[in-house]
Design an enzyme around this catalytic site. Structure first.
Site, short mmCIF file in Angstrom:
data_model
loop_
_atom_site.label_atom_id
_atom_site.label_comp_id
_atom_site.label_asym_id
_atom_site.label_seq_id
_atom_site.Cartn_x
_atom_site.Cartn_y
_atom_site.Cartn_z
N SER A 105 52.79 42.67 43.81
CA SER A 105 54.15 42.45 43.40
C SER A 105 54.24 42.93 44.36
CB SER A 105 54.68 43.52 42.65
OG SER A 105 54.34 44.32 42.13
N HIS A 126 55.40 36.89 39.85
CA HIS A 126 56.05 37.31 40.72
C HIS A 126 55.54 35.35 41.28
CE1 HIS A 126 58.10 40.09 42.74
NE2 HIS A 126 57.57 40.77 42.39
N LYS A 129 63.09 36.94 37.88
CA LYS A 129 63.00 36.83 39.22
C LYS A 129 63.72 35.35 40.32
CE LYS A 129 59.80 40.62 39.59
NZ LYS A 129 59.43 41.49 38.68
C1 LIG Z 1 59.21 42.26 38.30
C2 LIG Z 1 57.73 42.39 37.52
C3 LIG Z 1 57.80 42.94 36.09
C4 LIG Z 1 59.16 43.02 35.10
O1 LIG Z 1 60.07 42.07 35.04
P1 LIG Z 1 61.88 42.13 34.71
O2 LIG Z 1 61.79 41.03 34.63
O3 LIG Z 1 62.25 42.90 36.23
O4 LIG Z 1 61.55 43.58 33.54
C5 LIG Z 1 56.51 42.94 35.15
N1 LIG Z 1 55.39 43.03 36.30
C6 LIG Z 1 55.62 41.93 37.71
C7 LIG Z 1 54.08 41.93 38.01
C8 LIG Z 1 56.53 42.85 37.91
O5 LIG Z 1 57.44 42.17 39.47
#
Ligand SMILES: *Cc1c(COP(=O)(O)O)cnc(C)c1O
Length: 399
Positions: free
Chosen positions: A186, A214, A245
């Site tokens: 990320s 992602h 996302k």
């Molecule tokens: C953003 C993210 C999460 C968390 O996801 P949310 O739905 O925002 O809680 C988990 N793992 C990774 C790698 C992320 O980038």
């Protein structure tokens, strides 16, 4: 106010002062209106390179309609946790839809990606077990590992040799072993070597888990994720993804065998102890997967990549360092935290929103801006952002 006299939390004041002294103190940027590629933030119009809204689905008309329709039909809340009375028919339908999309037997949806990771790792493993984890894995995986009380061994980022070193050292481990990685990392935007990790997991008899937060909606056919992108179907036991996302709404999910999901229904603590999604969230996620799995979805993913390639090529030409990124996550490396934050502030004043990220989100000395291109940025938006980046970058002697 009565609270002023109580000294119990005074240490927080000192901690905040310390952050300010280190130039690490930030205030929350506030959006006025919708999450869009050009939007109003803190009362100012900016080109938004800060969201994870890869495909622009947060404001897609089909998604809005689905949410409104669901409110009319089912109300605004689910009223209970999933395991008591909070499972509505649409919760089950969404899970089936995601499982089909991901080409797995089954799926369970959590309230967030964070809950999915933390809830799953801690349910599947116990204190007699071993976790082998990439050093740049997401905080929610790390928290899940800690909650499980298993022994945690970290291998160097994306380093298969170092991973194998750990596996060799623990070859005679008595408990279960989990090999876990982000699909796309990320903060750096690089992609895990899944075929390599799967081969190691097969050789050393590990459970495999990939967090595709992602990469869902970004990589693979119609955004099916890294497992599809690297053709590792059937080799990853636990596939995690987020609905927050590219999907544009909120939530997380785990895909895998029917028994894995059945087990999580019984043992994952966020599933058992926290209320399920409201109907509007579920319905808009359903609309998102319908979109994604259509020609519109394929087009959006294509546009995302065209924009990404354009933006990165131009950035590099200007002399910015984007590190090992292979995806729309584009770090613009600065180094020193104070300078990265200054860069972020000046860019914002000039109309580009690309937040600075420093310790503890990334290692000390590796502060950066993190820019994310989306499918809905117009070429003119990106060109203007690049002009401003160049001007401010030169002024601060970053390029
Ligand atoms: C953003 C993210 C999460 C968390 O996801 P949310 O739905 O925002 O809680 C988990 N793992 C990774 C790698 C992320 O980038």
């Amino acid at each position: 106010m009565a609270s002023a006299a109580r000294p119990q939390l005074d240490y927080l004041h000192a901690a905040l002062e310390d952050l300010k002294a280190k130039h690490l103190y930030t205030h929350l940027r506030v959006l006025d209106g919708e999450q869009k590629p050009v939007c109003m933030v803190d009362g100012q119009e900016v080109i938004n390179l800060a969201s994870n809204n890869y495909l622009g689905l947060t404001t897609h008309p089909k998604m809005r309609r689905a949410a409104i329709e669901a409110v009319r039909k089912y109300g605004v809340g689910s009223g209970a946790v999933r395991s008591i009375a909070g499972t509505m028919k649409i919760h089950m339908e969404l899970e089936e839809q995601i499982a089909r999309f991901k080409n797995t037997e089954s799926c369970v949806v959590f309230q967030s990606g964070f809950a999915a990771n933390a809830g799953t790792v801690s349910a599947v493993l116990g204190k007699e077990d071993l976790i082998i984890s990439d050093e740049l894995n997401h905080a929610s995986i790390i928290d899940g590992c800690r909650l499980s009380k298993a022994t945690i061994k970290v291998f160097k980022h994306k380093d298969l040799n170092d991973c194998e070193r750990v596996l060799k050292e623990t070859e005679n481990w008595n408990g279960k072993k989990l090999l876990v990685t982000d699909g796309v990392f990320s903060m750096d935007g690089d992609i895990a070597d899944l075929p390599g990790l799967c081969t190691l997991a097969e050789r050393y008899n590990c459970i495999t888990m990939v967090d595709d937060a992602h990469s869902s909606g970004v990589l693979g056919r119609n955004g099916r994720g890294t497992v599809d992108h690297q053709n590792c179907h059937g080799r990853v036991d636990i596939q995690v993804g987020t609905l927050s996302k590219a999907i544009g709404v909120l939530g997380g999910y785990v895909c895998g065998s029917r028994e894995l999901i059945d087990y999580l229904y019984h043992r994952a603590r966020p599933f058992i102890f926290s209320t399920s999604h409201p109907p509007s969230v579920v319905a808009s996620c359903q609309a998102a997967f319908e979109l994604l799995d259509s020609e519109t979805g394929a087009k959006l993913v294509k546009k995302l990549w065209a924009n990404t390639k354009f933006f990165k090529r131009k950035l590099k030409k200007l002399g910015f360092k984007t590190g090992p990124s292979e995806t729309p996550i584009t770090p613009i490396l600065v180094g020193e935290a104070a300078k990265a934050f200054e860069f972020g502030r000046e860019l914002f004043a000039e109309g580009v929103f690309a937040p600075a990220i420093g310790y503890p989100t990334v290692a000390e000395g590796k502060a950066r801006l993190r820019a994310i291109v989306t499918a809905t940025h117009k070429r003119a938006d990106l060109e203007r952002a690049l002009e401003i980046l160049e001007r401010v970058g030169k002024k601060l002697a970053i390029v």
